[in-house]
Design a protein around this motif. Structure first.
Motif, PDB file in Angstrom:
ATOM      1  N   GLN A  16     -28.950   3.445  24.674  1.00 17.57           N
ATOM      2  CA  GLN A  16     -30.164   4.196  24.350  1.00 17.57           C
ATOM      3  C   GLN A  16     -31.131   4.028  25.514  1.00 17.57           C
ATOM      4  OE1 GLN A  16     -32.069   2.977  20.729  1.00 17.57           O
ATOM      5  NE2 GLN A  16     -32.969   4.990  20.427  1.00 17.57           N
ATOM      6  N   LEU A  36     -29.781   8.686  22.903  1.00 16.89           N
ATOM      7  CA  LEU A  36     -28.536   7.951  22.769  1.00 16.89           C
ATOM      8  C   LEU A  36     -27.482   8.619  23.639  1.00 16.89           C
ATOM      9  CD1 LEU A  36     -27.461   5.512  21.231  1.00 16.89           C
ATOM     10  CD2 LEU A  36     -26.668   7.085  19.468  1.00 16.89           C
ATOM     11  N   PHE A  57     -25.479  -1.942  19.951  1.00 18.10           N
ATOM     12  CA  PHE A  57     -24.965  -1.176  18.817  1.00 18.10           C
ATOM     13  C   PHE A  57     -23.514  -1.563  18.556  1.00 18.10           C
ATOM     14  CE2 PHE A  57     -27.659   1.552  21.477  1.00 18.10           C
ATOM     15  CZ  PHE A  57     -28.740   1.691  20.636  1.00 18.10           C
ATOM     16  N   SER A  59     -20.570   0.119  17.686  1.00 20.02           N
ATOM     17  CA  SER A  59     -20.145   1.512  17.569  1.00 20.02           C
ATOM     18  C   SER A  59     -18.679   1.661  17.193  1.00 20.02           C
ATOM     19  CB  SER A  59     -20.418   2.247  18.889  1.00 20.02           C
ATOM     20  OG  SER A  59     -19.816   1.561  19.963  1.00 20.02           O
ATOM     21  N   ASN A  64     -19.572  -2.931  21.040  1.00 15.92           N
ATOM     22  CA  ASN A  64     -20.069  -2.037  22.088  1.00 15.92           C
ATOM     23  C   ASN A  64     -19.980  -2.806  23.413  1.00 15.92           C
ATOM     24  OD1 ASN A  64     -21.256   0.410  22.979  1.00 15.92           O
ATOM     25  ND2 ASN A  64     -23.291  -0.472  22.904  1.00 15.92           N
TER      26      ASN A  64
END
Length: 84
Positions: A16, A36, A57, A59, A64
């Motif tokens: 981000q 993002l 994050f 993900s 991540n």
């Protein structure tokens, strides 16, 4: 000076980032959001070192996982310090 990020798994990674000069409003939490960005495996994102960023994050099942590094450019004699 630049910062760079690349994913360590085939899942890729998310990062981000906020536009330069943006201000996070403390009295209005959650009202400002960065952009993002997905970075696929085998690619690298390079941005100026003063870029506000975050990447904590989960993900995928692997998290991540990413590599974060600094790139310092020094001009050659008579050259430029900017990236091509």
């Amino acid at each position: 000076l630049f910062i760079a990020f690349f994913p360590l798994t085939e899942d890729g990674m998310f990062l981000q980032i906020w536009e330069k000069g943006s201000i996070v409003l403390k009295d209005k939490p959650g009202k400002q959001h960065g952009t993002l960005i997905f970075i696929p495996h085998g690619k690298m994102l390079i941005v100026p070192s003063d870029t506000i960023h975050g990447g904590g994050f989960k993900s995928s099942g692997t998290g991540n996982l990413r590599f974060h590094l600094y790139i310092s450019t020094f001009p050659k004699e008579g050259g430029s310090s900017a990236l091509p």
